[in-house]
Design a protein around this motif. Structure first.
Motif, short mmCIF file in Angstrom:
data_model
loop_
_atom_site.label_atom_id
_atom_site.label_comp_id
_atom_site.label_asym_id
_atom_site.label_seq_id
_atom_site.Cartn_x
_atom_site.Cartn_y
_atom_site.Cartn_z
N ALA A 50 0.83 -1.20 0.00
CA ALA A 50 0.00 0.00 0.00
C ALA A 50 0.86 1.25 0.00
O ALA A 50 0.57 2.23 -0.71
CB ALA A 50 -0.93 0.00 1.22
N ASP A 51 1.92 1.24 0.77
CA ASP A 51 2.80 2.39 0.83
C ASP A 51 3.47 2.63 -0.53
O ASP A 51 3.60 3.78 -0.97
CB ASP A 51 3.86 2.18 1.90
N SER A 52 3.90 1.57 -1.19
CA SER A 52 4.55 1.72 -2.48
C SER A 52 3.58 2.21 -3.54
O SER A 52 3.94 2.99 -4.43
CB SER A 52 5.20 0.40 -2.91
N GLU A 53 2.33 1.75 -3.48
CA GLU A 53 1.32 2.25 -4.40
C GLU A 53 1.13 3.75 -4.20
O GLU A 53 0.98 4.52 -5.16
CB GLU A 53 0.01 1.51 -4.20
N ALA A 54 1.13 4.18 -2.94
CA ALA A 54 0.97 5.60 -2.64
C ALA A 54 2.17 6.40 -3.13
O ALA A 54 2.02 7.51 -3.65
CB ALA A 54 0.76 5.79 -1.14
N ILE A 55 3.37 5.86 -2.95
CA ILE A 55 4.56 6.53 -3.46
C ILE A 55 4.46 6.70 -4.97
O ILE A 55 4.75 7.77 -5.52
CB ILE A 55 5.82 5.74 -3.08
#
Length: 522
Positions: A50-55
């Motif tokens: 999820a964090d990488s998608e947001a990045i």
């Protein structure tokens, strides 16, 4: 150009105004730069994904052009993990791959390994920026500032912070900036500061058919772009107040904190309008979800609100700790939008070992949850994690674990051989188990898993079920049922726009790998 930025842990705090100013800077610079390229790769759990998608969302919004991690790019971002030494090693390998691929690229390392050991990460060849978890929400702005430094030739100190090093302000009080509504938060809302997620240890039985995994990010999936409009990992909680004796996570993520119900609902509504078919509610300790620190509100209140106020077709709940699970939550699974899948880590069937692990439930409690869920929700898939070879695990302890797993017949079991993690109490315990014993016990559990996984999938053969198409691979469309059966769908008619992100009916015909072979039925 080679950068070498030392990572220190000083006070870093982002106000709403500062965040908006950074966003304006990003937008302004986007008009003047010719879209530098970037690539993101991820190790870790669904929260990390999820964090990488947001990045990726924020980098794209800032005018950067995304590439696959295996391609040449101007900027590489490696989102790391650190739960085990294997996670550290995998992180170093990906960092080295990026540096070899393009030695002059800006190499940015973030995530739990960067949080736990920033000095070691900054010393790796090619690393230019190490972004600690505490300030990861400012990652895009930091990258922009570094690019400005390169272009102007001016030396600018960019200070980052990590929760694992000293700071005059407690990490738990640092706040995320409020991002524009069309941008996905890397963390959550302004009440939830960001601490990056852990990577789960590598199971002895990873998924075979597709790169979809419950907890472990495969290298293949890590190298794919995050352009999916099928599902979104929605981080609603971060951090952990537990102290399981084998786990490093609380030391790199900080205390438990939660995103407000209003912020989650707003975000899910936006994702539904953008075409997502499924959200996955994720968190490091998801069952400890209490918005605004209100102990009267919990995960059940969040789910009920999402069912009432959003139209997202599917809601999936990721891993829940047994001590948090409330049986009354199961009433909400009467709504067909709730995916019939629960991941409930068992870890051990021996109460003595559970106590040594500092787990906050016993085998009887666990048994009641699983049996009640299966009884009240027909077709419910229960997956689990099991650790074997924990220090002090006797033959009798293992037999209790085996017998409980045999009784509960999990749809999927992730089997882990205990691996000591430096810095955890379990690594210092006496009575460490020999590797040959761990391997033998693990194999018995793996054999049991194969039997139960096959039996679970077989009961649905001949049925027509909805499948959310995820990807086209090896000439076949693949997707997931709501109860987490992986389906290879054949005989789909021609579709100029493709079938990805579409829910189709498929008739399940036969088992294949760890999934099912199906044919288009609608």
């Amino acid at each position: 150009m080679r950068y070498n930025l030392a990572i220190e842990n000083e006070e870093v705090r982002y106000s709403t105004q500062a965040s908006q100013g950074s966003q304006e800077l990003i937008e302004s610079m986007s008009e003047n730069l010719q879209g530098p390229t970037f690539a993101v790769t991820t190790l870790g759990c669904k929260v990390n994904q999820a964090d990488s998608e947001a990045i990726s969302d924020q980098m794209n919004a800032a005018g950067f052009a995304q590439r696959d991690f295996e391609e040449s790019a101007d900027i590489y971002i490696v989102n790391t993990c650190t739960v085990t030494h294997l996670g550290d090693r995998s992180s170093r390998q990906l960092i080295a791959q990026a540096h070899r691929r393009h030695p002059d690229a800006l190499l940015v390392v973030t995530g739990c390994y960067a949080e736990l050991n920033p000095k070691a990460v900054s010393a790796l060849p090619g690393v230019n920026l190490v972004i600690g978890n505490t300030i990861k929400e400012g990652l895009v702005s930091t990258i922009r500032e570094k690019i400005l430094e390169q272009e102007t030739g001016e030396s600018q100190d960019i200070t980052t912070a990590s929760a694992t090093e000293s700071s005059s302000e407690p990490a738990a009080r640092r706040s995320l900036p409020v991002l524009p509504l069309d941008t996905q938060h890397i963390g959550s809302d302004n009440a939830l500061n960001f601490q990056v997620q852990e990577e789960e240890p590598q199971a002895d039985n990873p998924a075979l058919l597709t790169p979809f995994t419950d907890n472990v990010q495969t290298s293949e999936l890590a190298n794919h772009r995050m352009f999916s409009r099928t599902r979104v990992q929605m981080k609603v909680q971060d951090g952990c107040d537990n102290r399981c004796t084998y786990c490093i996570v609380p030391y790199v993520r900080g205390k438990s904190r939660s995103r407000s119900i209003e912020a989650v609902v707003e975000n899910v509504q936006r994702k539904a309008r953008a075409g997502y078919q499924e959200i996955v509610l994720t968190g490091i300790h998801l069952g400890d979800y209490h918005p605004d620190a209100d102990e009267k509100l919990d995960l059940g209140d969040l789910i009920a609100t999402l069912l009432r106020e959003t139209e997202i077709p599917r809601i999936r709940v990721s891993s829940l700790e047994p001590e948090d699970f409330q049986l009354e939550w199961l009433e909400m699974w009467a709504d067909p939008r709730m995916c019939r899948h629960l991941h409930l880590p068992m870890q051990s069937g021996s109460d003595a070992i559970l106590r040594r692990m500092a787990r906050r439930y016993n085998s009887d409690r666990y048994r009641i949850i699983v049996k009640t869920a299966k009884r009240l929700v027909p077709g419910m898939a229960i997956s689990t994690d099991i650790i074997t070879g924990f220090p002090g695990e006797t033959d009798e302890d293992f037999e209790l674990t085996y017998q409980l797993a045999q009784e509960l017949e999990f749809a999927k079991s992730h089997v882990f051989r205990f691996s000591p993690r430096q810095g955890t109490p379990a690594a210092r315990m006496r009575d460490q188990i020999k590797d040959v014993v761990k391997k033998a016990r693990s194999q018995r559990l793996l054999d049991l898993h194969e039997e139960h996984s096959r039996q679970f999938r077989e009961q649905f053969l001949g049925q027509e079920v909805p499948v959310l198409i995820e990807q086209f691979k090896h000439g076949k469309w693949e997707g997931l049922t709501d109860n987490y059966i992986r389906v290879e769908v054949n005989e789909l008619p021609e579709n100029a726009e493709g079938w990805q992100h579409t829910v189709v009916k498929a008739r399940l015909n036969s088992l294949i790998g760890d999934g099912v072979h199906g044919t288009y039925a609608q």
